[in-house]
Design a protein around this motif. Structure first.
Motif, short mmCIF file in Angstrom:
data_model
loop_
_atom_site.label_atom_id
_atom_site.label_comp_id
_atom_site.label_asym_id
_atom_site.label_seq_id
_atom_site.Cartn_x
_atom_site.Cartn_y
_atom_site.Cartn_z
N PRO A 66 0.81 -1.22 0.00
CA PRO A 66 0.00 0.00 0.00
C PRO A 66 0.85 1.28 0.00
CG PRO A 66 0.13 -0.88 2.20
CD PRO A 66 0.84 -1.87 1.32
N GLU A 67 2.21 1.13 0.11
CA GLU A 67 3.12 2.26 0.06
C GLU A 67 4.40 1.78 -0.60
OE1 GLU A 67 3.99 3.34 4.08
OE2 GLU A 67 3.99 1.27 4.73
N ILE A 68 5.25 2.71 -0.99
CA ILE A 68 6.47 2.32 -1.68
C ILE A 68 7.51 1.84 -0.66
CG2 ILE A 68 8.36 3.10 -3.15
CD1 ILE A 68 6.42 5.08 -4.40
N LEU A 69 7.89 0.57 -0.78
CA LEU A 69 8.90 -0.03 0.08
C LEU A 69 9.90 -0.77 -0.79
CD1 LEU A 69 6.50 -1.64 2.73
CD2 LEU A 69 7.76 0.49 3.00
N THR A 70 11.13 -0.83 -0.35
CA THR A 70 12.15 -1.59 -1.07
C THR A 70 12.82 -2.55 -0.10
OG1 THR A 70 12.55 0.34 -2.45
CG2 THR A 70 14.14 -1.44 -2.58
N HIS A 71 12.93 -3.81 -0.51
CA HIS A 71 13.54 -4.83 0.33
C HIS A 71 14.83 -5.32 -0.33
CE1 HIS A 71 13.82 -8.92 2.31
NE2 HIS A 71 13.62 -8.13 3.33
N ALA A 92 13.08 -14.88 4.26
CA ALA A 92 13.98 -13.79 3.90
C ALA A 92 14.33 -12.92 5.09
CB ALA A 92 13.34 -12.91 2.81
N THR A 93 15.60 -12.52 5.14
CA THR A 93 16.06 -11.50 6.07
C THR A 93 16.74 -10.42 5.24
OG1 THR A 93 16.45 -13.09 7.85
CG2 THR A 93 17.58 -10.96 8.01
N GLY A 94 16.40 -9.18 5.51
CA GLY A 94 17.01 -8.14 4.71
C GLY A 94 16.79 -6.75 5.28
N ILE A 95 17.16 -5.77 4.49
CA ILE A 95 17.00 -4.36 4.87
C ILE A 95 15.77 -3.83 4.14
CG2 ILE A 95 18.00 -2.05 4.69
CD1 ILE A 95 20.76 -3.35 4.90
N LEU A 96 14.84 -3.30 4.90
CA LEU A 96 13.64 -2.70 4.32
C LEU A 96 13.80 -1.20 4.33
CD1 LEU A 96 10.85 -3.65 3.23
CD2 LEU A 96 9.91 -2.93 5.44
N ARG A 97 13.50 -0.59 3.19
CA ARG A 97 13.66 0.85 3.04
C ARG A 97 12.31 1.49 2.78
NH1 ARG A 97 17.95 3.56 -1.11
NH2 ARG A 97 17.23 5.70 -1.06
N LYS A 98 11.95 2.45 3.64
CA LYS A 98 10.74 3.24 3.46
C LYS A 98 11.18 4.70 3.47
CE LYS A 98 6.33 4.44 5.61
NZ LYS A 98 5.43 4.19 6.76
N SER A 99 11.07 5.36 2.30
CA SER A 99 11.62 6.70 2.12
C SER A 99 13.12 6.63 2.45
CB SER A 99 10.88 7.71 2.99
OG SER A 99 9.52 7.79 2.60
N ALA A 100 13.58 7.43 3.41
CA ALA A 100 15.01 7.42 3.74
C ALA A 100 15.30 6.53 4.94
CB ALA A 100 15.48 8.84 4.04
N ALA A 101 14.28 5.92 5.55
CA ALA A 101 14.46 5.11 6.76
C ALA A 101 14.81 3.67 6.40
CB ALA A 101 13.21 5.17 7.62
N LEU A 102 15.78 3.11 7.11
CA LEU A 102 16.19 1.73 6.91
C LEU A 102 15.95 0.93 8.18
CD1 LEU A 102 19.66 2.27 5.16
CD2 LEU A 102 17.42 2.01 4.08
N THR A 103 15.38 -0.27 8.03
CA THR A 103 15.18 -1.17 9.16
C THR A 103 15.50 -2.59 8.71
OG1 THR A 103 12.83 -1.46 8.61
CG2 THR A 103 13.38 0.24 10.23
N GLN A 214 13.58 3.23 -10.66
CA GLN A 214 12.66 3.01 -9.55
C GLN A 214 12.94 4.07 -8.49
OE1 GLN A 214 10.24 0.82 -9.20
NE2 GLN A 214 10.58 -0.53 -10.95
N ASP A 215 11.97 4.30 -7.61
CA ASP A 215 12.12 5.36 -6.62
C ASP A 215 13.34 5.15 -5.73
OD1 ASP A 215 9.95 6.90 -7.42
OD2 ASP A 215 8.55 5.77 -6.19
N HIS A 216 13.60 3.90 -5.33
CA HIS A 216 14.75 3.66 -4.45
C HIS A 216 16.06 3.99 -5.15
CE1 HIS A 216 14.88 -0.17 -6.72
NE2 HIS A 216 16.16 -0.15 -6.43
N ALA A 217 16.12 3.72 -6.47
CA ALA A 217 17.34 4.02 -7.22
C ALA A 217 17.52 5.53 -7.39
CB ALA A 217 17.30 3.34 -8.59
#
Length: 267
Positions: A66-71, A92-103, A214-217
């Protein structure tokens, strides 16, 4: 656990979100030990990450609903089942990116067997549903580039360039930008000395908003550009004393404050 060799570390860094201090990369035998330690700029990836993640084309996964996320997976373990639905499923284990935030995020990565669509979610059933829905949407036609998104990107570029005083002839490494520009722009870059292109040329070539990204790029491109523009501005001010404060010379602290204002401060 051991440090990744130079080739693997460079490959991991190339696909992960950019950071001012580059990622340090370790390799672990147990995929469950894969993780990200943001305060130390450290990631742990599964052994054979290249084969399991990168070569499989699963190193970067962008979701729009429902929002732009990058895994960005750090480990993937394929599960049985799913083939009857036309999908492949991984833990899967990874880094999730929402806007500039990384988790760091653990969950399920699902991709249709024809490779048309993929999705990541903490909930397996939700990930399956998102991947299948995206596959149906792909069959109905490619998503057009949003005019609003292009206007926003152009405005971001224009605002950044207008707020920065720099010598357009300041040279930067063309290789730093190769991943984001189309072939026509790269051909323009190659007209200059190898790995040494005027920064103003990078800004000009990006003027269309890089619609194929893509937005993340695009966000990663902006991080690189902000850093180079700020470095160019600092050199410009140091070489133009009349533009700098007269009572003292710019200090390392000034540089750090300037970078932090752009979200690039040292951590």
């Amino acid at each position: 656990m051991e440090w990744a060799d130079g080739e693997l570390a460079a490959l991991v860094r190339r696909v992960l979100p950019l950071r001012l201090a580059e990622w340090r990369v370790r390799v672990v035998d147990n995929p469950d030990e894969a993780c990200a330690r943001f305060s130390h700029n450290l990631v742990r990836v599964q052994r054979h990450w290249r084969e399991a993640v990168y070569d499989a084309g699963l190193h970067t996964l962008t979701m729009h609903r429902p929002e732009i996320l990058t895994h960005h997976p750090l480990s993937l373990v394929k599960l049985r089942g799913g083939s009857r639905k036309g999908i492949d499923i991984w833990n899967a284990t990874g880094i999730l990116r929402k806007s500039a935030a990384l988790t760091e995020m653990r969950g399920y990565l699902v991709r249709t067997t024809d490779g048309k669509a993929s999705a990541f979610n903490r909930n397996r059933k939700k990930a399956e549903l998102l991947a299948l829905e995206d596959a149906e949407r792909s069959d109905r036609g490619a998503r057009p580039v949003s005019p609003a998104r292009m206007r926003r990107r152009r405005a971001m570029l224009a605002d950044l360039a207008s707020r920065t005083r720099y010598d357009g002839g300041f040279r930067v490494s063309a290789a730093s930008y190769e991943r984001w520009f189309p072939d026509l722009s790269l051909a323009v870059f190659r007209g200059y000395e190898p790995e040494d292109v005027p920064l103003v040329m990078v800004v000009n070539e990006a003027g269309d908003g890089l619609p194929d990204l893509q937005d993340h790029a695009f966000e990663d491109f902006m991080v690189q550009l902000r850093g180079d523009l700020k470095r160019a501005e600092l050199v410009y001010l140091q070489e133009s004393p009349r533009l700098a404060p007269q009572d003292r010379a710019p200090s390392d602290l000034d540089d750090e404050i300037a970078l932090s204002e752009l979200g690039l401060g040292l951590r």
